[in-house]
Design a protein around this motif. Structure first.
Motif, PDB file in Angstrom:
ATOM      1  N   ARG A  47      51.198  39.568  41.937  1.00  0.00           N
ATOM      2  CA  ARG A  47      51.321  40.847  42.417  1.00  0.00           C
ATOM      3  C   ARG A  47      50.333  40.818  43.670  1.00  0.00           C
ATOM      4  N   VAL A  48      49.103  40.427  43.692  1.00  0.00           N
ATOM      5  CA  VAL A  48      48.422  40.556  44.776  1.00  0.00           C
ATOM      6  C   VAL A  48      48.260  39.263  45.663  1.00  0.00           C
ATOM      7  N   LEU A  49      48.565  38.006  45.586  1.00  0.00           N
ATOM      8  CA  LEU A  49      48.637  36.932  46.176  1.00  0.00           C
ATOM      9  C   LEU A  49      50.000  36.600  46.780  1.00  0.00           C
ATOM     10  N   GLY A  50      51.109  37.107  45.928  1.00  0.00           N
ATOM     11  CA  GLY A  50      52.566  36.530  45.976  1.00  0.00           C
ATOM     12  C   GLY A  50      52.861  35.458  45.311  1.00  0.00           C
ATOM     13  N   SER A  51      51.843  34.706  44.618  1.00  0.00           N
ATOM     14  CA  SER A  51      52.093  33.542  43.831  1.00  0.00           C
ATOM     15  C   SER A  51      50.989  33.295  42.719  1.00  0.00           C
ATOM     16  N   ALA A  52      51.200  32.894  41.656  1.00  0.00           N
ATOM     17  CA  ALA A  52      50.450  32.543  40.478  1.00  0.00           C
ATOM     18  C   ALA A  52      49.923  31.163  40.400  1.00  0.00           C
ATOM     19  N   GLU A  53      50.696  30.423  41.260  1.00  0.00           N
ATOM     20  CA  GLU A  53      50.398  28.889  41.250  1.00  0.00           C
ATOM     21  C   GLU A  53      48.865  28.435  41.655  1.00  0.00           C
ATOM     22  N   ILE A  54      48.181  27.825  41.114  1.00  0.00           N
ATOM     23  CA  ILE A  54      46.751  27.290  41.524  1.00  0.00           C
ATOM     24  C   ILE A  54      46.764  26.383  42.864  1.00  0.00           C
ATOM     25  N   ALA A  55      48.055  25.751  42.681  1.00  0.00           N
ATOM     26  CA  ALA A  55      48.397  24.542  43.663  1.00  0.00           C
ATOM     27  C   ALA A  55      48.433  25.137  45.078  1.00  0.00           C
ATOM     28  N   GLN A  56      48.799  26.710  45.104  1.00  0.00           N
ATOM     29  CA  GLN A  56      48.791  27.296  46.544  1.00  0.00           C
ATOM     30  C   GLN A  56      47.241  27.173  47.184  1.00  0.00           C
ATOM     31  N   PHE A  57      46.297  26.723  46.641  1.00  0.00           N
ATOM     32  CA  PHE A  57      44.820  26.799  47.191  1.00  0.00           C
ATOM     33  C   PHE A  57      44.475  25.431  47.727  1.00  0.00           C
ATOM     34  N   SER A  58      45.604  24.640  47.879  1.00  0.00           N
ATOM     35  CA  SER A  58      45.665  23.463  48.745  1.00  0.00           C
ATOM     36  C   SER A  58      45.573  23.873  50.032  1.00  0.00           C
ATOM     37  N   ASP A  59      45.960  25.132  50.449  1.00  0.00           N
ATOM     38  CA  ASP A  59      46.427  25.592  51.677  1.00  0.00           C
ATOM     39  C   ASP A  59      45.208  26.496  52.072  1.00  0.00           C
ATOM     40  N   PRO A  60      44.427  26.172  53.064  1.00  0.00           N
ATOM     41  CA  PRO A  60      42.972  26.751  53.474  1.00  0.00           C
ATOM     42  C   PRO A  60      43.635  28.213  53.801  1.00  0.00           C
ATOM     43  N   ALA A  61      44.666  28.584  54.374  1.00  0.00           N
ATOM     44  CA  ALA A  61      45.046  29.976  54.520  1.00  0.00           C
ATOM     45  C   ALA A  61      45.263  30.615  53.210  1.00  0.00           C
ATOM     46  N   ARG A  62      45.525  30.273  52.214  1.00  0.00           N
ATOM     47  CA  ARG A  62      45.673  30.901  50.842  1.00  0.00           C
ATOM     48  C   ARG A  62      44.329  31.014  50.345  1.00  0.00           C
ATOM     49  N   VAL A  63      43.645  30.079  50.500  1.00  0.00           N
ATOM     50  CA  VAL A  63      41.994  30.278  49.998  1.00  0.00           C
ATOM     51  C   VAL A  63      41.421  31.677  51.002  1.00  0.00           C
ATOM     52  N   GLU A  64      41.643  31.705  52.273  1.00  0.00           N
ATOM     53  CA  GLU A  64      41.206  32.714  52.910  1.00  0.00           C
ATOM     54  C   GLU A  64      41.690  33.986  52.400  1.00  0.00           C
ATOM     55  N   ASP A  65      42.894  34.030  52.026  1.00  0.00           N
ATOM     56  CA  ASP A  65      43.789  35.291  51.532  1.00  0.00           C
ATOM     57  C   ASP A  65      42.673  35.821  50.414  1.00  0.00           C
ATOM     58  N   LEU A  66      42.528  34.736  49.392  1.00  0.00           N
ATOM     59  CA  LEU A  66      41.681  35.374  48.174  1.00  0.00           C
ATOM     60  C   LEU A  66      40.401  35.728  48.487  1.00  0.00           C
ATOM     61  N   MET A  67      39.803  34.834  49.550  1.00  0.00           N
ATOM     62  CA  MET A  67      38.229  35.287  50.063  1.00  0.00           C
ATOM     63  C   MET A  67      38.244  36.885  50.452  1.00  0.00           C
TER      64      MET A  67
END
Length: 263
Positions: A213-233
């Motif tokens: 709901r919040v990030l658009g994906s539930a896959e932890i593999a997404q956090f290999s992308d720095p942009a997705r880590v930044e979204d979480l931060m």
């Protein structure tokens, strides 16, 4: 040397992440940190057992700090058991603990295995000291702003987890079993701390639903992308700042409220 953390919230995170490499390098060169690093490098190669490591106060402090376990300094018997058992056997203590940092800690040193401990391997000191420098810096940051410490920890640990090759379910269980990571996700996803009382399978389901709901994906593999880590931060620091109660006169308060309502 004291880390520079001039702001809280997302603005503070952006400053800290942009200056991180330079700040960590300066912090590692501070006299106390440099002495600890030199002692560990000179001594660790002579250590062949968990008992020897735990008996040396300075080695024990560096080793525990490298894995964010410095609060266990006084628990000598417990730490020796975690190390001595290793991780090979299913019933090893580190394999039974909910906090997955203990397993990583025990596995890194390699005691409790038929093979020689990893303290004897070339480059071992460098690997542990790199962790020690980063973790010590994070602790120092936390003395000023604990939310920034949690963000630094997550930004470091999540890409490693995403690229570890474990299943997505195992990755989520690792997050739920690692208190600093769990705290970041609970805040970033707007989940109540009381969720920890639910059955573990239900917790994984709820975290996944919230991530979708919040990030658009539930896959932890997404956090290999720095942009997705930044979204979480971004989500974490905005929500954390609001939960800490900024006043309506705080600069940017209205914008923070709007952004947080959208994440």
């Amino acid at each position: 040397m004291t880390p520079i953390v001039p702001l809280g919230g997302y603005a503070g995170w952006r400053f800290l992440s942009a200056s991180l490499d330079a700040q960590v390098a300066r912090f590692a060169d501070s006299p106390v940190q440099a002495r600890d690093r030199a002692y560990f490098r000179e001594t660790i190669g002579s250590i062949t057992s968990a008992a020897e490591l735990v008996a040396d106060y300075r080695l024990r402090r560096v080793a525990l700090s490298a894995f964010g376990l410095q609060d266990d300094m006084a628990n000598r018997a417990f730490i020796e058991r975690v190390l001595a058992d290793g991780v090979v056997e299913e019933d090893a203590l580190a394999n039974k603990l909910a906090d997955t940092r203990y397993r990583e800690f025990s596995e890194a040193f390699g005691f409790g295995s038929p093979l020689p401990p990893r303290t004897q391997m070339p480059g071992f000191a460098d690997k542990i000291l790199a962790k020690f420098d980063r973790q010590a810096f994070e602790v120092a940051v936390g003395e000023q702003d604990d939310d920034m410490r949690l963000a630094l920890n997550a930004a470091r640990a999540l890409p490693e987890l995403a690229e570890s090759g474990v299943s997505d379910t195992t990755a989520w269980l690792t997050i739920l079993g690692t208190p600093p990571l769990r705290s970041v996700f609970e805040t970033a996803l707007g989940l109540p701390s009381g969720i920890a009382t639910l059955d573990l399978d239900r917790q994984v389901e709820d975290f996944r639903d919230a991530a979708s709901r919040v990030l658009g994906s539930a896959e932890i593999a997404q956090f290999s992308d720095p942009a997705r880590v930044e979204d979480l931060m971004r989500n974490f620091t905005l929500r954390a700042q609001l939960s800490n109660g900024p006043s309506m006169t705080t600069p940017g308060y209205a914008a923070m409220t709007l952004l947080a309502s959208m994440v």
